[in-house]
Enzyme design. Structure first.
Site, mmCIF file in Angstrom:
data_model
loop_
_atom_site.group_PDB
_atom_site.id
_atom_site.type_symbol
_atom_site.label_atom_id
_atom_site.label_comp_id
_atom_site.label_asym_id
_atom_site.label_seq_id
_atom_site.Cartn_x
_atom_site.Cartn_y
_atom_site.Cartn_z
ATOM 1 N N ASP A 36 1.497 -14.136 39.504
ATOM 2 C CA ASP A 36 2.116 -13.695 38.247
ATOM 3 C C ASP A 36 3.052 -14.761 37.673
ATOM 4 O OD1 ASP A 36 0.898 -11.235 38.860
ATOM 5 O OD2 ASP A 36 2.695 -10.513 39.883
ATOM 6 N N GLU A 226 -2.472 -4.692 32.022
ATOM 7 C CA GLU A 226 -1.145 -5.131 32.456
ATOM 8 C C GLU A 226 -0.845 -6.498 31.854
ATOM 9 O OE1 GLU A 226 -1.301 -5.358 36.716
ATOM 10 O OE2 GLU A 226 -2.682 -7.044 36.730
#
Length: 489
Positions: A36, A226
């Site tokens: 991420d 997401e």
């Protein structure tokens, strides 16, 4: 030992294998996982903040699936050239040993800085699982980070957030002194997945740790899964996200994107409304054979645009298949009208931006490639907070580190100084060479038994003078010693 004895000693040393091919720049870090990714550019350095994926061992003693519920740290590295990265450690972000004691997890960080009262202040936002957004602050991009409010910045009590099932994956935009936070995840139920209505944007307060507005829904985010992203190019705002994994096969051609791709939308206002732009990055499976969730951050550095995203390349090299992720960076190219070309994921990565100066003190944890070493916190601050000064540890025969694009110029480097510490009775040697770790030595530094436990400098003359630009390698023999920094003269 004399040179002949040292050469004989190294003739029996077999150099270890790296988790990326020599010359490749992806993944950017291989000494541990990092997912991420989020980039912050400050004072000509790019700082990357990454979710601290950590290998889980199951009850049978085998490597288990990546357990996101156990993640409560954030890794941070930085670079001035995008290929050699300095390890700044693992921020203890959440849980009983972390800054946010009230939170359990630290997923998907986002970072920003702002001048406040004449000094730069750094802000790190992250998701407490899917249950809200935390904020930490620091006077440095590498910490120590602390919790300024002692609770979630975004929660289901935040206006217009009660119906967002996944309050996670923040991104932050600094726009002419005004800051906006984007967040929210989608719904996988078929009847709601196509337009879940769960993306949000909120204006941050002047202090960056409060809210200056209610959260606003970002409308018509098709198949949101997401991974919020936000950029401004010219006068256009680009909101981006990862598409859901239940995009119907029969809708792919009509939508222009498939499952797990990075999708962009555009607007002339940071709050929207946003219009569909399209896919810019396919799922990592398309490029590397293994996929999963797709998380990104687009950023500009020294006049060029880049995309950071995660893959499973390191775990593939480790011959495991459990969902552990590592960060890549590849170039983003713009068309003449400012639109974004499709991004290609590669193992080669980006070109080096600038060269490394070997005559300046360089932290030993600065590397472009390595084999079988570890890094550890050094000093009371780093040990307490997880990030700060780091040292190279876990050295044993055949381990090595490599630094790409080191420019010795025409000065003819003649000596090298390293800062090293060793345990009593430790013995070893470091070979200095260029181009590859198995090449002929330029010189050696012998590590002898030293009774003091702290670092000290050792200087050695090179057997061969060195000029020009080369990839530089330190190959290790022996064990029981750690490396702090190095420089040439």
């Amino acid at each position: 030992m004399n040179k002949i004895e040292l050469e004989k000693k190294f003739s029996t040393v077999k150099t270890g294998r790296s988790y990326k091919q020599l010359g490749n720049h992806n993944p950017v870090m291989t000494q541990r996982f990092g997912a991420d990714p989020y980039a912050l550019v400050y004072e000509d350095r790019c700082y990357l903040y990454m979710t601290g994926d950590l290998i889980s061992i199951n009850e049978s003693g085998e490597i288990g699936e990546n357990t996101y519920a156990n993640i409560n740290t954030i890794n941070v590295i930085s670079s001035g050239d995008l290929v050699n990265w300095t390890d700044h450690g693992t921020i203890y972000a959440a849980s009983k040993n972390g800054a946010a004691l009230w939170g359990n997890n630290s997923w998907a960080p986002a970072a920003a800085y702002k001048m406040i009262n004449g000094s730069p202040k750094f802000f790190l936002y992250f998701a407490n699982s899917g249950n809200g957004i935390a904020v930490l602050t620091s006077d440095s991009p590498t910490g120590p980070f602390t919790d300024p409010i002692g609770r979630a910045l975004i929660s289901r009590e935040t206006p217009n957030c009660a119906d967002v099932p996944w309050l996670f994956d923040p991104a932050v935009l600094m726009d002419d002194g005004i800051a906006y936070l984007y967040f929210g995840g989608g719904i996988s139920k078929d009847q709601l997945a196509s337009n879940p209505g769960t993306a949000r944007v909120v204006r941050l307060g002047e202090d960056m740790i409060s809210l200056a507005s209610d959260a606003k829904a970002i409308e018509n985010v098709m198949y949101l899964f997401e991974d919020s992203g936000i950029n401004k190019i010219g006068d256009t705002y680009y909101y981006s996200y990862c598409s859901n994994f239940n995009v119907p096969d029969e809708e792919v051609e009509n939508l222009g994107f498939d499952k797990g791709e990075i999708i962009m939308m555009t607007s002339k206002c940071p709050l929207g409304p946003f219009q569909m732009y399209g896919s810019v990055l396919k799922n990592p499976e398309y490029f590397f054979g293994k996929g999963g969730n797709n998380h990104h951050c687009m950023f500009t550095f020294k006049g060029k645009w880049y995309m950071a995203y995660h893959t499973r390349l390191v775990e593939q090299e480790m011959n495991i298949d459990k969902g552990y992720r590592s960060t890549n960076i590849d170039r983003v190219y713009l068309n003449e009208d400012g639109t974004i070309k499709k991004i290609t994921g590669t193992k080669v990565g980006v070109e080096q931006v600038g060269r490394l100066d070997p005559y300046q003190k360089t932290q030993a944890v600065t590397m472009g490639i390595m084999s079988d070493i570890t890094t550890s916190q050094y000093g009371s601050i780093a040990e307490k907070y997880g990030s700060g000064e780091m040292i190279v540890t876990g050295i044993h025969p055949g381990s090595w580190i490599g630094i790409y694009g080191v420019d010795f110029g025409t000065n003819q480097g003649e000596k090298i100084t390293i800062s090293v510490r060793s345990i009593p009775k430790a013995k070893g040697c470091i070979k200095i060479c260029v181009n590859n770790p198995d090449s002929e030595a330029l010189g050696y530094i012998e590590i002898k038994d030293r009774v003091n436990e702290d670092f000290q400098e050792i200087t050695a003359s090179l057997d061969k003078k060195i000029t020009g630009c080369h990839d530089l390698f330190f190959v290790f023999e022996g064990e029981g010693y750690d490396l702090q920094y190095w420089f040439f003269e």
